[in-house]
Design an enzyme around this catalytic site. Sequence first.
Site, PDB file in Angstrom:
ATOM      1  N   ASP A 199      47.493  36.695  39.164  1.00 25.55           N
ATOM      2  CA  ASP A 199      47.229  35.872  37.990  1.00 25.55           C
ATOM      3  C   ASP A 199      45.742  35.598  37.828  1.00 25.55           C
ATOM      4  OD1 ASP A 199      49.962  35.782  37.802  1.00 25.55           O
ATOM      5  OD2 ASP A 199      50.154  33.781  38.687  1.00 25.55           O
ATOM      6  N   TYR A 206      51.370  36.917  50.455  1.00 30.52           N
ATOM      7  CA  TYR A 206      50.342  36.080  49.831  1.00 30.52           C
ATOM      8  C   TYR A 206      50.010  34.930  50.772  1.00 30.52           C
ATOM      9  CZ  TYR A 206      50.718  38.262  45.195  1.00 30.52           C
ATOM     10  OH  TYR A 206      50.679  39.144  44.135  1.00 30.52           O
TER      11      TYR A 206
END
Length: 548
Positions: free
Chosen positions: A106, A162
Amino acid sequence: MAAASPPASPPNPKRPKMSSSSDPDHDPEPTSAGDGGQPRAPRYKRRKVAILLGYCGAGYQGMQKNPGARTIEGDLEEALYQAGAVPEADRAAPRRYDWARAARTDKGVSAAAQVVSGRFYVDPPVFTDRLNAQLAPQIRAYGYVRVTNSFNAKKFCDRRRYVYLLPVFALDPSAHPDREAVMASVGSGSELTKCVECSERGRKVPGVMGREGKVPDPVPLEEKSVEASQEETAVALNGDANRDPASTGDDTKSQIAEMGTNGAEKCDVDAVPASMGETDCSKMNSDSNENSDSVDVDPSFVDEKKASYEAVVTEDEKEQDMDVEGSIGEEMPLRSSFSYTDEVKERFTRILQKYVGTHNFHNFTTRTKAEDPAAKRFIISFKADRVVCLDGIDFVRCEVVGQSFMLHQIRKMVGLAVAVMRNCAPESIYDVAFRKDVNLNVPTAPEVGLYLDECMFTSYNKKWKDSHEAVSMEPYSEEAEEFKVKYIFSHIAAMEHKEGAVALWLHSLNSRNYPDFRYMDNAGTEASAGAAVESIDEGIAPSENISE
């Protein structure tokens, strides 16, 4: 008699698949063009390769190319063209060279180990260097490997890992209270002082921590300290010596409100530097006499205030990112320090474990309905077992591994976990968070602390281990670690120091901004009301029904 045919020549040995270090199929030197005699550019064979790279997401609108926005993918595609890996005919047409990315990060999210694939013209010795020469310093290609013709970085990626670096103070319920609590404390005689991590950054609580949207003034810290002391001294003395006793209460409240409205520099004792000595206090004394309409300052009062300042500022500097409680004109003691103890770790781990497994994450993303099959995702693990220190700030390393993630999913998972840790929402909210018939407004944690740590291709590597190199970050682990420290970690620490990204966000975590935090309480009230109505219809007294 016919002569015997010569024996067939032995077949050429099979050439090894190209890696980023060797390839016998390229023309390293320019060749002559025959008649013209002009040098000809070297020709390289087009190969299907996977490029391993890292980037810092600051200043980019995410990984995926978006018209009119600066993206990592857009810069990378242009760099590939400039480096000669993509011909003119395929420029700005990634489908023509089988472009694919392993993960779509993002806006503002970084990556320590991203993987992209496609058919490119490559020359092993210098291709990586030529590509990096066309990229911004915050985007680095580590290398590339030869892959099968059917390889696709997105489809062949089994798992993605992540990491979210969360400041430890975010888990402290008393650090950076919500804006409503700060505003409600004005005039109470026990007010919350300004939030050091937030009020100096322009986004302040209106009427309490300065005007919202005000750009911080460039006044040096020492001058701010003198101004704050002058204002506080004048208010205290005027309130005690120059006011009518009957009006003392009202005037004190108005002065307190005025101090909050005038900005952060007039309501915080933490702004006084730790090195402040007797000379500075004397200067404050004389300056306040000159600028407070001939108000006499009692030396004992100055000594008392100096002792109060020293008691505050001689504590460990990490206490500056925590709030101070106390009344104006009195010593405001710091609360006890907060750390990631075993007890805190155990509770936080228990909360994160609720995400593990297959769940419907429609409440943890945007634009995906509960009925959409894509809302179901499988989380392999989610843990936060160690603390790292970056530029003086302690961060909890939250590591999540999953098959794939949706837009904002990880940030919302962290956001709700933090809200529960700060007692803004009950832990029982997870009982309904994954239900298809329940819609919750879940907070989204800031993007700055999130980065893609690794993309894993376990099944592909196992299947093609005999003929192709493994798509793995292992050969580039040291280079990737250096990149993380230089660009990603430094950016995360700088954003917290300069902008207070997480500290500002913590002010919004309250039931007014997120009424769904009270969903379980409201659901219980509705259930009790329904049971009471049902008991009345059946002729049973509500009190008797409740007592059972």
